[in-house]
Write a protein that holds these residues in place. Structure first.
Motif, mmCIF file in Angstrom:
data_model
loop_
_atom_site.group_PDB
_atom_site.id
_atom_site.type_symbol
_atom_site.label_atom_id
_atom_site.label_comp_id
_atom_site.label_asym_id
_atom_site.label_seq_id
_atom_site.Cartn_x
_atom_site.Cartn_y
_atom_site.Cartn_z
ATOM 1 N N GLN A 11 -16.984 2.495 -5.936
ATOM 2 C CA GLN A 11 -16.043 1.636 -6.653
ATOM 3 C C GLN A 11 -14.742 2.375 -6.962
ATOM 4 O OE1 GLN A 11 -18.302 0.229 -10.023
ATOM 5 N NE2 GLN A 11 -18.868 -1.669 -8.958
ATOM 6 N N ILE A 12 -14.850 3.619 -7.345
ATOM 7 C CA ILE A 12 -13.642 4.409 -7.629
ATOM 8 C C ILE A 12 -12.799 4.568 -6.365
ATOM 9 C CG2 ILE A 12 -12.810 6.707 -8.274
ATOM 10 C CD1 ILE A 12 -15.179 6.809 -10.269
ATOM 11 N N LYS A 13 -13.431 4.872 -5.235
ATOM 12 C CA LYS A 13 -12.698 4.984 -3.966
ATOM 13 C C LYS A 13 -12.035 3.655 -3.607
ATOM 14 C CE LYS A 13 -15.170 8.718 -1.674
ATOM 15 N NZ LYS A 13 -15.959 9.092 -0.494
ATOM 16 N N TYR A 14 -12.760 2.572 -3.827
ATOM 17 C CA TYR A 14 -12.238 1.244 -3.516
ATOM 18 C C TYR A 14 -11.024 0.923 -4.391
ATOM 19 C CZ TYR A 14 -12.271 -3.724 -2.390
ATOM 20 O OH TYR A 14 -11.913 -4.978 -1.963
ATOM 21 N N ILE A 15 -11.094 1.263 -5.655
ATOM 22 C CA ILE A 15 -9.967 1.032 -6.572
ATOM 23 C C ILE A 15 -8.752 1.853 -6.145
ATOM 24 C CG2 ILE A 15 -9.153 1.418 -8.935
ATOM 25 C CD1 ILE A 15 -12.000 0.609 -9.844
ATOM 26 N N PHE A 16 -8.950 3.107 -5.767
ATOM 27 C CA PHE A 16 -7.832 3.926 -5.291
ATOM 28 C C PHE A 16 -7.223 3.344 -4.019
ATOM 29 C CE2 PHE A 16 -9.586 7.662 -7.758
ATOM 30 C CZ PHE A 16 -8.506 7.729 -8.628
ATOM 31 N N LYS A 17 -8.067 2.832 -3.145
ATOM 32 C CA LYS A 17 -7.575 2.224 -1.904
ATOM 33 C C LYS A 17 -6.744 0.983 -2.223
ATOM 34 C CE LYS A 17 -9.203 0.700 2.612
ATOM 35 N NZ LYS A 17 -10.391 0.476 3.452
ATOM 36 N N LEU A 18 -7.204 0.154 -3.142
ATOM 37 C CA LEU A 18 -6.448 -1.031 -3.537
ATOM 38 C C LEU A 18 -5.117 -0.658 -4.170
ATOM 39 C CD1 LEU A 18 -9.161 -3.437 -4.994
ATOM 40 C CD2 LEU A 18 -7.894 -3.679 -2.867
ATOM 41 N N ASN A 19 -5.120 0.380 -4.980
ATOM 42 C CA ASN A 19 -3.867 0.837 -5.593
ATOM 43 C C ASN A 19 -2.882 1.327 -4.541
ATOM 44 O OD1 ASN A 19 -4.604 0.220 -8.199
ATOM 45 N ND2 ASN A 19 -5.375 2.272 -8.651
ATOM 46 N N LYS A 20 -3.391 2.029 -3.533
ATOM 47 C CA LYS A 20 -2.519 2.515 -2.464
ATOM 48 C C LYS A 20 -1.939 1.343 -1.672
ATOM 49 C CE LYS A 20 -2.223 5.779 1.292
ATOM 50 N NZ LYS A 20 -2.861 6.851 2.027
ATOM 51 N N ILE A 21 -2.761 0.349 -1.384
ATOM 52 C CA ILE A 21 -2.284 -0.836 -0.668
ATOM 53 C C ILE A 21 -1.246 -1.564 -1.497
ATOM 54 C CG2 ILE A 21 -2.971 -3.126 0.161
ATOM 55 C CD1 ILE A 21 -5.619 -1.821 1.057
ATOM 56 N N SER A 22 -1.474 -1.673 -2.781
ATOM 57 C CA SER A 22 -0.518 -2.321 -3.673
ATOM 58 C C SER A 22 0.816 -1.574 -3.688
ATOM 59 C CB SER A 22 -1.095 -2.396 -5.083
ATOM 60 O OG SER A 22 -0.165 -2.917 -5.970
ATOM 61 N N GLN A 23 0.761 -0.255 -3.711
ATOM 62 C CA GLN A 23 1.982 0.555 -3.699
ATOM 63 C C GLN A 23 2.736 0.387 -2.379
ATOM 64 O OE1 GLN A 23 3.248 2.351 -6.269
ATOM 65 N NE2 GLN A 23 5.041 2.619 -4.979
ATOM 66 N N ILE A 24 2.019 0.348 -1.272
ATOM 67 C CA ILE A 24 2.657 0.142 0.034
ATOM 68 C C ILE A 24 3.327 -1.220 0.082
ATOM 69 C CG2 ILE A 24 2.171 -0.204 2.491
ATOM 70 C CD1 ILE A 24 0.019 2.009 2.205
ATOM 71 N N ARG A 25 2.653 -2.236 -0.436
ATOM 72 C CA ARG A 25 3.215 -3.589 -0.451
ATOM 73 C C ARG A 25 4.483 -3.629 -1.307
ATOM 74 N NH1 ARG A 25 0.657 -9.001 0.083
ATOM 75 N NH2 ARG A 25 -1.013 -7.769 0.935
ATOM 76 N N GLU A 26 4.448 -2.971 -2.448
ATOM 77 C CA GLU A 26 5.617 -2.923 -3.335
ATOM 78 C C GLU A 26 6.774 -2.191 -2.663
ATOM 79 O OE1 GLU A 26 6.678 -0.833 -7.548
ATOM 80 O OE2 GLU A 26 4.713 -1.804 -7.384
ATOM 81 N N ASP A 27 6.500 -1.070 -2.012
ATOM 82 C CA ASP A 27 7.544 -0.326 -1.304
ATOM 83 C C ASP A 27 8.133 -1.158 -0.174
ATOM 84 O OD1 ASP A 27 7.086 1.795 -2.997
ATOM 85 O OD2 ASP A 27 5.930 2.965 -1.521
ATOM 86 N N PHE A 28 7.266 -1.880 0.536
ATOM 87 C CA PHE A 28 7.732 -2.733 1.625
ATOM 88 C C PHE A 28 8.647 -3.827 1.083
ATOM 89 C CE2 PHE A 28 7.203 -6.681 4.020
ATOM 90 C CZ PHE A 28 7.707 -6.290 5.246
ATOM 91 N N SER A 29 8.239 -4.455 -0.008
ATOM 92 C CA SER A 29 9.046 -5.524 -0.600
ATOM 93 C C SER A 29 10.413 -4.998 -1.025
ATOM 94 C CB SER A 29 8.334 -6.126 -1.802
ATOM 95 O OG SER A 29 7.141 -6.728 -1.414
ATOM 96 N N TYR A 30 10.428 -3.833 -1.657
ATOM 97 C CA TYR A 30 11.687 -3.245 -2.092
ATOM 98 C C TYR A 30 12.594 -2.956 -0.890
ATOM 99 C CZ TYR A 30 15.051 0.032 -3.993
ATOM 100 O OH TYR A 30 16.207 0.663 -4.323
ATOM 101 N N ALA A 31 12.020 -2.373 0.146
ATOM 102 C CA ALA A 31 12.808 -2.048 1.335
ATOM 103 C C ALA A 31 13.332 -3.313 2.017
ATOM 104 C CB ALA A 31 11.971 -1.226 2.319
ATOM 105 N N MET A 32 12.493 -4.346 2.077
ATOM 106 C CA MET A 32 12.909 -5.583 2.735
ATOM 107 C C MET A 32 14.028 -6.265 1.951
ATOM 108 S SD MET A 32 12.494 -7.196 5.487
ATOM 109 C CE MET A 32 10.984 -6.628 6.184
ATOM 110 N N VAL A 33 13.919 -6.288 0.633
ATOM 111 C CA VAL A 33 14.982 -6.889 -0.180
ATOM 112 C C VAL A 33 16.280 -6.107 -0.001
ATOM 113 C CG1 VAL A 33 15.749 -7.259 -2.554
ATOM 114 C CG2 VAL A 33 13.479 -7.984 -1.861
#
Length: 100
Positions: free
Chosen positions: A12-34
């Protein structure tokens, strides 16, 4: 039973870290696209203001140059928009990719 609990907790801890990393990538992508979309919009707005002001009425060469720049930036903006739509379709499983 303790070992199973520890293994599940670690998973579960590994899964949570993976979700956080995906969320950060999505946020970075959104910022770059805007950011990438603001540049063509700013250029198009600048050309529009120059055309409205009438400063380019006696200068057809410069007017054509700015119109070409605006057209190029419009094409760039459409390409970015199409990329976003394609990514959205892929995420929602509405677009299938076939290996060729």
């Amino acid at each position: 039973m303790t070992i199973l609990t520890i293994v599940c907790t670690v998973y579960q801890i590994k899964y949570i870290f993976k979700l956080n990393k995906i969320s950060q990538i999505r946020e970075d992508f959104s910022y770059a696209m805007v950011h990438d979309m603001k540049t063509p919009l700013s250029t198009i707005m600048m050309v529009q203001d120059m055309l409205k002001s009438g400063r380019l009425e006696g200068k057809p060469e410069i007017k054509n140059k700015y119109m070409n720049i605006a057209e190029s930036e419009t094409d760039h903006l459409f390409a970015l928009t199409n990329k976003i739509l394609t990514i959205s379709k892929l995420e929602n499983h509405k677009l299938e990719m076939n290996k060729t």
